[in-house]
Design a protein around this motif. Structure first.
Motif, PDB file in Angstrom:
ATOM      1  N   ALA A   1      -2.826 -11.679  17.792  1.00 53.52           N
ATOM      2  CA  ALA A   1      -4.263 -11.504  17.989  1.00 53.52           C
ATOM      3  C   ALA A   1      -4.911 -10.648  16.903  1.00 53.52           C
ATOM      4  CB  ALA A   1      -4.520 -10.873  19.360  1.00 53.52           C
ATOM      5  N   LEU A   2      -4.129 -10.169  15.945  1.00 51.56           N
ATOM      6  CA  LEU A   2      -4.642  -9.246  14.933  1.00 51.56           C
ATOM      7  C   LEU A   2      -5.025  -9.975  13.659  1.00 51.56           C
ATOM      8  CD1 LEU A   2      -2.013  -6.379  15.331  1.00 51.56           C
ATOM      9  CD2 LEU A   2      -4.166  -6.690  16.570  1.00 51.56           C
ATOM     10  N   ASP A   3      -5.975  -9.403  12.905  1.00 51.47           N
ATOM     11  CA  ASP A   3      -6.356 -10.001  11.627  1.00 51.47           C
ATOM     12  C   ASP A   3      -5.244  -9.759  10.611  1.00 51.47           C
ATOM     13  OD1 ASP A   3      -6.888  -7.555   9.876  1.00 51.47           O
ATOM     14  OD2 ASP A   3      -8.288  -7.149  11.511  1.00 51.47           O
ATOM     15  N   PRO A   4      -5.206 -10.535   9.512  1.00 47.70           N
ATOM     16  CA  PRO A   4      -4.071 -10.462   8.570  1.00 47.70           C
ATOM     17  C   PRO A   4      -3.794  -9.066   8.029  1.00 47.70           C
ATOM     18  CG  PRO A   4      -5.376 -12.420   8.135  1.00 47.70           C
ATOM     19  CD  PRO A   4      -6.121 -11.630   9.171  1.00 47.70           C
ATOM     20  N   PHE A   5      -4.837  -8.298   7.688  1.00 49.88           N
ATOM     21  CA  PHE A   5      -4.623  -6.960   7.142  1.00 49.88           C
ATOM     22  C   PHE A   5      -3.992  -6.043   8.183  1.00 49.88           C
ATOM     23  CE2 PHE A   5      -6.202  -2.596   6.435  1.00 49.88           C
ATOM     24  CZ  PHE A   5      -5.641  -2.356   5.190  1.00 49.88           C
ATOM     25  N   LEU A   6      -4.482  -6.129   9.413  1.00 53.31           N
ATOM     26  CA  LEU A   6      -3.955  -5.267  10.478  1.00 53.31           C
ATOM     27  C   LEU A   6      -2.536  -5.675  10.864  1.00 53.31           C
ATOM     28  CD1 LEU A   6      -4.610  -2.876  12.237  1.00 53.31           C
ATOM     29  CD2 LEU A   6      -5.708  -4.416  13.878  1.00 53.31           C
ATOM     30  N   LYS A   7      -2.227  -6.972  10.756  1.00 50.39           N
ATOM     31  CA  LYS A   7      -0.869  -7.415  11.044  1.00 50.39           C
ATOM     32  C   LYS A   7       0.147  -6.714  10.154  1.00 50.39           C
ATOM     33  CE  LYS A   7      -1.612 -12.083  12.839  1.00 50.39           C
ATOM     34  NZ  LYS A   7      -1.418 -13.520  12.629  1.00 50.39           N
ATOM     35  N   VAL A   8      -0.185  -6.594   8.875  1.00 47.98           N
ATOM     36  CA  VAL A   8       0.732  -5.946   7.938  1.00 47.98           C
ATOM     37  C   VAL A   8       0.931  -4.484   8.307  1.00 47.98           C
ATOM     38  CG1 VAL A   8       1.074  -5.282   5.526  1.00 47.98           C
ATOM     39  CG2 VAL A   8       0.181  -7.549   6.081  1.00 47.98           C
ATOM     40  N   ARG A   9      -0.150  -3.803   8.666  1.00 51.44           N
ATOM     41  CA  ARG A   9      -0.050  -2.394   9.073  1.00 51.44           C
ATOM     42  C   ARG A   9       0.774  -2.241  10.342  1.00 51.44           C
ATOM     43  NH1 ARG A   9      -5.622   0.481   9.651  1.00 51.44           N
ATOM     44  NH2 ARG A   9      -4.166   2.080  10.367  1.00 51.44           N
ATOM     45  N   MET A  10       0.540  -3.127  11.304  1.00 55.63           N
ATOM     46  CA  MET A  10       1.241  -3.007  12.576  1.00 55.63           C
ATOM     47  C   MET A  10       2.709  -3.411  12.459  1.00 55.63           C
ATOM     48  SD  MET A  10      -0.814  -1.512  14.450  1.00 55.63           S
ATOM     49  CE  MET A  10       0.361  -1.453  15.794  1.00 55.63           C
ATOM     50  N   ARG A  11       3.031  -4.289  11.511  1.00 59.32           N
ATOM     51  CA  ARG A  11       4.447  -4.578  11.247  1.00 59.32           C
ATOM     52  C   ARG A  11       5.180  -3.299  10.888  1.00 59.32           C
ATOM     53  NH1 ARG A  11       3.701  -9.508   7.519  1.00 59.32           N
ATOM     54  NH2 ARG A  11       4.314  -8.033   5.911  1.00 59.32           N
ATOM     55  N   ALA A  12       4.575  -2.529   9.996  1.00 62.72           N
ATOM     56  CA  ALA A  12       5.199  -1.271   9.580  1.00 62.72           C
ATOM     57  C   ALA A  12       5.335  -0.312  10.757  1.00 62.72           C
ATOM     58  CB  ALA A  12       4.383  -0.634   8.458  1.00 62.72           C
ATOM     59  N   GLU A  13       4.325  -0.296  11.649  1.00 58.50           N
ATOM     60  CA  GLU A  13       4.379   0.584  12.817  1.00 58.50           C
ATOM     61  C   GLU A  13       5.493   0.168  13.768  1.00 58.50           C
ATOM     62  OE1 GLU A  13       2.448   3.402  13.967  1.00 58.50           O
ATOM     63  OE2 GLU A  13       2.247   3.441  11.795  1.00 58.50           O
ATOM     64  N   LEU A  14       5.631  -1.134  13.996  1.00 58.04           N
ATOM     65  CA  LEU A  14       6.693  -1.616  14.880  1.00 58.04           C
ATOM     66  C   LEU A  14       8.072  -1.276  14.331  1.00 58.04           C
ATOM     67  CD1 LEU A  14       5.412  -5.153  15.971  1.00 58.04           C
ATOM     68  CD2 LEU A  14       5.850  -3.200  17.463  1.00 58.04           C
ATOM     69  N   LYS A  15       8.253  -1.461  13.038  1.00 56.62           N
ATOM     70  CA  LYS A  15       9.544  -1.169  12.424  1.00 56.62           C
ATOM     71  C   LYS A  15       9.848   0.323  12.493  1.00 56.62           C
ATOM     72  CE  LYS A  15      13.192  -2.701  10.238  1.00 56.62           C
ATOM     73  NZ  LYS A  15      14.136  -3.603  10.911  1.00 56.62           N
ATOM     74  N   ARG A  16       8.840   1.146  12.241  1.00 55.85           N
ATOM     75  CA  ARG A  16       9.032   2.602  12.331  1.00 55.85           C
ATOM     76  C   ARG A  16       9.421   3.012  13.739  1.00 55.85           C
ATOM     77  NH1 ARG A  16       6.402   6.590  14.608  1.00 55.85           N
ATOM     78  NH2 ARG A  16       4.664   5.239  15.233  1.00 55.85           N
ATOM     79  N   LEU A  17       8.719   2.454  14.707  1.00 59.05           N
ATOM     80  CA  LEU A  17       8.967   2.796  16.107  1.00 59.05           C
ATOM     81  C   LEU A  17      10.378   2.403  16.522  1.00 59.05           C
ATOM     82  CD1 LEU A  17       7.559   3.875  18.666  1.00 59.05           C
ATOM     83  CD2 LEU A  17       6.948   1.514  19.186  1.00 59.05           C
ATOM     84  N   GLN A  18      10.786   1.189  16.163  1.00 63.42           N
ATOM     85  CA  GLN A  18      12.131   0.731  16.534  1.00 63.42           C
ATOM     86  C   GLN A  18      13.204   1.588  15.868  1.00 63.42           C
ATOM     87  OE1 GLN A  18      14.646  -1.113  14.665  1.00 63.42           O
ATOM     88  NE2 GLN A  18      15.930  -1.416  16.491  1.00 63.42           N
ATOM     89  N   ARG A  19      12.976   1.940  14.617  1.00 60.64           N
ATOM     90  CA  ARG A  19      13.943   2.769  13.888  1.00 60.64           C
ATOM     91  C   ARG A  19      14.036   4.161  14.499  1.00 60.64           C
ATOM     92  NH1 ARG A  19      11.800   2.105   9.291  1.00 60.64           N
ATOM     93  NH2 ARG A  19      10.514   3.987   9.322  1.00 60.64           N
TER      94      ARG A  19
END
Length: 364
Positions: free
Chosen positions: A167-185
């Motif tokens: 549901a996110l726009d392309p720019f926000l998707k990239v930012r949230m990818r990094a957030e998800l990876k950080r959170l999982q790590r």
């Protein structure tokens, strides 16, 4: 901190009625602490698989183990999993603290304790300064962080995410990818993430599981999927390889010759499953093909340019030849401009045997 659990799917099948098979006897082991992406087109069975792990869909046959415990017939509340839905499903009338704390309220946790834990989760998501707001006052990315906080507050051993970035726009998707990876790590929890985006899966996952028609075509690390696709479906779906199909017309100690329907013949490296006269498929990376260079025997062909597209830093050229259709080449922009090819022109192509990858039969 929640403790991660291994997920083991043992020949699980999901049928709807007598004829519709959504998931067809798949087996998969996801190690504890892994970020796993289930990847494939619509209708491939990835969401049904996720919902069976969560307990929101029944399993027709097979078993699901979580941390060594069989959970196949347990309801969602008795599995050490939490699911974040595509819609986020936040309560519009509650502030962020009460949204995040809701599952603890249902478990009978005292108000002061559940609010304290909810604030702690919001802080982990960098959302504590918005604690008194309602969901409608947040952006899409902020709502996603709140939904993640709510999913994690019960300390699950595995977090299940159903297309969380769609549901996110392309720019926000990239930012949230990094957030998800950080959170999982940081948490070390097992993540299972459903997506139809190749880029998303490659960026996030330790383990990519490519699915088609309810079955697993390949499960491997992202680089393995990219460099060594197992089947023609994986090679085509990932979008970075051309697939050549035909019959084996010669075998020798070095490799084999693949002859396509139009008569073009190509050299293949040796592979155990190749048989003289049998069908065969091979993949050639789009960015490893040289344009305008005479090919060694069986390591290239001359095609007619059907389309040229600019990709930003590179050019995408699509060619056809007898028995070879939609053959795509990615060419460096500067090199292409130095020797351009127009639509309708003939263009010789060449590649190395080292860049040819023999595929096993697809599961389709």
């Amino acid at each position: 901190m929640p403790q991660a659990a291994e997920i083991d799917l043992a020949s699980i099948t999901k049928r709807y009625g007598d004829d519709a098979v959504a998931v067809d006897a798949i087996s998969l082991k996801i190690k504890a602490g892994t970020y796993c992406c289930l990847l494939g087109p619509s209708g491939c069975g990835k969401t049904s698989t996720l919902r069976m792990i969560a307990g929101h869909e029944s399993v027709t046959s097979g078993d699901i183990r979580l941390g060594g415990v069989v959970v196949t017939d347990l309801p969602p509340a008795r599995r050490a999993t939490s699911m974040m839905f595509q819609s986020y499903a936040l309560f519009p009338h509650l502030d962020l603290v009460d949204n995040v704390a809701f599952s603890l309220k249902m478990k009978g946790v005292a108000k002061a304790e559940r609010r304290e834990r909810a604030l702690g989760m919001l802080k982990l998501m960098h959302m504590d300064q918005y604690a008194s707001r309602r969901p409608a006052q947040l952006s899409g990315g902020q709502q996603q962080r709140v939904a993640l906080a709510r999913a994690l507050i019960t300390s699950p051993q595995a977090l299940l995410l159903d297309e969380p970035l769609s549901a996110l726009d392309p720019f926000l998707k990239v930012r949230m990818r990094a957030e998800l990876k950080r959170l999982q790590r940081d948490l070390g929890v097992t993540f299972v993430h459903v997506t139809h985006s190749q880029e998303e899966a490659m960026a996030l996952a330790d383990l990519v599981v490519v699915m088609s028609n309810g079955r697993i075509e390949q499960a491997a690390a992202p680089r393995e999927i990219f460099h060594r696709p197992a089947t023609a479906f994986v090679a085509s779906f990932m979008g970075e390889h051309n697939v050549l199909s035909g019959k084996v017309t010669a075998l020798d100690e070095v490799g084999a010759t693949l002859t396509c329907s139009g008569g073009a013949a190509f050299r293949l490296p040796a592979a155990a499953h190749l048989e003289l006269g049998g069908p065969a498929q091979a993949a050639v990376r789009r960015d490893r093909i040289r344009i305008g260079e005479a090919a060694a025997l069986g390591l290239g062909f001359t095609g007619h340019v059907r389309n040229v597209e600019y990709r930003g830093g590179s050019m995408k050229m699509t060619l056809d030849a007898p028995g070879v259709e939609d053959f795509t080449v990615y060419a460096d922009e500067v090199a292409f401009d130095a020797a351009p090819h127009e639509i309708g022109q003939a263009a010789p192509l060449a590649w190395s045997l080292a860049d040819v990858h023999v595929l096993r039969p697809s599961l389709q």
